[in-house]
Design a protein around this motif. Structure first.
Motif, PDB file in Angstrom:
ATOM      1  N   MET A   1       0.851  -1.194   0.000  1.00  0.00           N
ATOM      2  CA  MET A   1       0.000   0.000   0.000  1.00  0.00           C
ATOM      3  C   MET A   1       0.883   1.240   0.000  1.00  0.00           C
ATOM      4  O   MET A   1       1.744   1.399   0.850  1.00  0.00           O
ATOM      5  N   VAL A   2       0.673   2.079  -0.974  1.00  0.00           N
ATOM      6  CA  VAL A   2       1.453   3.315  -1.087  1.00  0.00           C
ATOM      7  C   VAL A   2       0.473   4.479  -1.239  1.00  0.00           C
ATOM      8  O   VAL A   2      -0.440   4.426  -2.068  1.00  0.00           O
ATOM      9  N   GLU A   3       0.665   5.544  -0.434  1.00  0.00           N
ATOM     10  CA  GLU A   3      -0.139   6.752  -0.535  1.00  0.00           C
ATOM     11  C   GLU A   3       0.774   7.929  -0.860  1.00  0.00           C
ATOM     12  O   GLU A   3       1.800   8.130  -0.221  1.00  0.00           O
ATOM     13  N   LYS A   4       0.367   8.694  -1.862  1.00  0.00           N
ATOM     14  CA  LYS A   4       1.140   9.856  -2.272  1.00  0.00           C
ATOM     15  C   LYS A   4       0.185  11.000  -2.616  1.00  0.00           C
ATOM     16  O   LYS A   4      -0.993  10.779  -2.892  1.00  0.00           O
ATOM     17  N   ALA A   5       0.729  12.200  -2.600  1.00  0.00           N
ATOM     18  CA  ALA A   5      -0.078  13.374  -2.913  1.00  0.00           C
ATOM     19  C   ALA A   5      -0.022  13.671  -4.406  1.00  0.00           C
ATOM     20  O   ALA A   5       0.960  13.375  -5.092  1.00  0.00           O
ATOM     21  N   GLN A   6      -1.091  14.256  -4.853  1.00  0.00           N
ATOM     22  CA  GLN A   6      -1.156  14.652  -6.265  1.00  0.00           C
ATOM     23  C   GLN A   6      -0.027  15.628  -6.580  1.00  0.00           C
ATOM     24  O   GLN A   6       0.242  16.565  -5.835  1.00  0.00           O
ATOM     25  N   GLY A   7       0.628  15.392  -7.708  1.00  0.00           N
ATOM     26  CA  GLY A   7       1.750  16.233  -8.114  1.00  0.00           C
ATOM     27  C   GLY A   7       3.095  15.727  -7.650  1.00  0.00           C
ATOM     28  O   GLY A   7       4.138  16.210  -8.124  1.00  0.00           O
ATOM     29  N   ASP A   8       3.091  14.782  -6.720  1.00  0.00           N
ATOM     30  CA  ASP A   8       4.352  14.237  -6.224  1.00  0.00           C
ATOM     31  C   ASP A   8       4.875  13.149  -7.154  1.00  0.00           C
ATOM     32  O   ASP A   8       4.255  12.779  -8.152  1.00  0.00           O
ATOM     33  N   LYS A   9       6.036  12.641  -6.780  1.00  0.00           N
ATOM     34  CA  LYS A   9       6.654  11.519  -7.496  1.00  0.00           C
ATOM     35  C   LYS A   9       6.602  10.278  -6.591  1.00  0.00           C
ATOM     36  O   LYS A   9       6.746  10.384  -5.381  1.00  0.00           O
ATOM     37  N   VAL A  10       6.354   9.112  -7.224  1.00  0.00           N
ATOM     38  CA  VAL A  10       6.301   7.876  -6.466  1.00  0.00           C
ATOM     39  C   VAL A  10       7.195   6.830  -7.133  1.00  0.00           C
ATOM     40  O   VAL A  10       7.343   6.832  -8.361  1.00  0.00           O
ATOM     41  N   THR A  11       7.797   5.985  -6.327  1.00  0.00           N
ATOM     42  CA  THR A  11       8.584   4.863  -6.831  1.00  0.00           C
ATOM     43  C   THR A  11       7.927   3.563  -6.375  1.00  0.00           C
ATOM     44  O   THR A  11       7.816   3.302  -5.171  1.00  0.00           O
ATOM     45  N   LEU A  12       7.473   2.795  -7.360  1.00  0.00           N
ATOM     46  CA  LEU A  12       6.877   1.498  -7.048  1.00  0.00           C
ATOM     47  C   LEU A  12       8.002   0.452  -7.091  1.00  0.00           C
ATOM     48  O   LEU A  12       8.602   0.201  -8.146  1.00  0.00           O
TER      49      LEU A  12
END
Length: 326
Positions: free
Chosen positions: A1-12
């Protein structure tokens, strides 16, 4: 489960270890599993035969890439840039190298930070009244939480205040002047916060009776001024009308110029008056002539003389003859 904010960058994350038995070509594939089980999986990006293929999913074109430019090192993690709310979903990483196969699922949730938060005041800001401070964010993923604090004067909230963190309403009961000041509201969720503030001024009750009396007096004064202006306009109009009528009457009543007969009469009358004053001795030389022989109104003016020509006394006497004075 990963939560991030809109506009941010995420690494799966997607890491793997090859074994000695894995001798086939390396194949790494990222897919988006739809919420509807009836739909097919959507390939996002793939590494195969020493090449990267990233044109399968137009919605993320230009916003995704492998974390390691060379996934053969054992790192097939995926970077997604400038996250959008639509990117929320279940992602699966599949690693194949015959005869070995590995896979991993990740649930990504893109949350929207609170934004465009506005504060307002509801109710009369008067002593003894209940005042409600409101706070609401126009953007932001649930669950949003609101918290009020006082930033001027006494830092703590009034003792009679009641806060609802879910709706953002702060009720101030039986307000007093001590409640005046600046209040700040902070809206928050799991990925961010936003803030707004409002100024509260608690004042004594408004004198309603005085306001009503002032309004009535003002209205009466306005009506009086209006009536006075109407009266002045009517009076001026009547004066102009009267002057016009008088001028017109004067022009109509001007008598016409005297005619020759009128002139002759005037002279005859004047001569009669003068003859009447004569003594009998002065009238002996006159020859008696009947009154019927008095010149008529058709006495003609000699040529070349204007309308003001008047005959002499001698001419009048000659015309009328002897006149008996009574």
């Amino acid at each position: 489960m990963v939560e991030k904010a809109q506009g941010d960058k995420v690494t799966l994350p997607c890491t793997f270890v090859l074994s000695e038995e894995d001798e086939g070509p390396l194949d790494i594939e990222w897919v988006l599993i739809p919420a509807d089980n009836q739909k097919k999986e959507q390939i996002i990006i793939m590494y195969a035969v020493d090449r990267i293929y990233n044109r399968y999913y137009p919605a993320m074109t230009g916003r995704m890439q492998f974390t390691n430019p060379d996934p053969r090192s054992g790192d097939g993690s995926l970077d997604i840039l400038n996250l959008k709310a639509a990117d929320t979903g279940t992602y699966q990483c599949k690693v194949k190298k015959a005869p070995g196969v590995q896979s991993q699922k990740i649930q990504l949730t893109v949350l929207v930070k609170p934004a465009r938060t506005k504060c307002s005041i509801e109710g009369p800001q008067e002593i003894g009244k209940d005042v409600t401070l409101k706070c609401a964010s126009q953007e932001g993923s649930p669950l949003l939480s609101y918290d009020w604090r006082r930033v001027s004067g006494r830092q703590e909230l009034p003792a009679t205040s009641m806060l609802n963190k879910n709706t953002g309403e702060l009720l101030l009961k039986n307000a007093s002047q001590d409640y005046s000041g600046t209040y700040s509201c902070v809206a928050s969720n799991r990925v961010g916060t936003d803030e707004c503030s409002v100024e509260l001024h608690v004042t004594p009750p408004i004198n309603t009776a005085g306001i009503i009396a002032g309004a009535i007096i003002g209205t009466l004064l306005g009506l009086f001024v209006l009536a006075f202006l109407v009266f002045c306009c009517c009076k001026k109009h009547r004066e102009k009308k009267y002057e016009k009528e008088v001028h017109h009457d004067i022009r109509e009543d001007v008598p016409p110029p005297k005619s020759r007969s009128s002139t002759a009469r005037s002279y005859i009358g004047s001569n009669r008056s003068s003859l009447g004053s004569m003594s009998p001795s002065n009238m002996e030389g006159y020859t008696k002539t009947p009154y019927s022989q008095v010149p008529s109104e058709d006495f003609e003016r000699p040529p070349g003389q204007n309308a003001t020509f008047a005959p002499s006394k001698h001419d009048i006497a000659h015309k009328i003859g002897d006149i008996t004075v009574v």
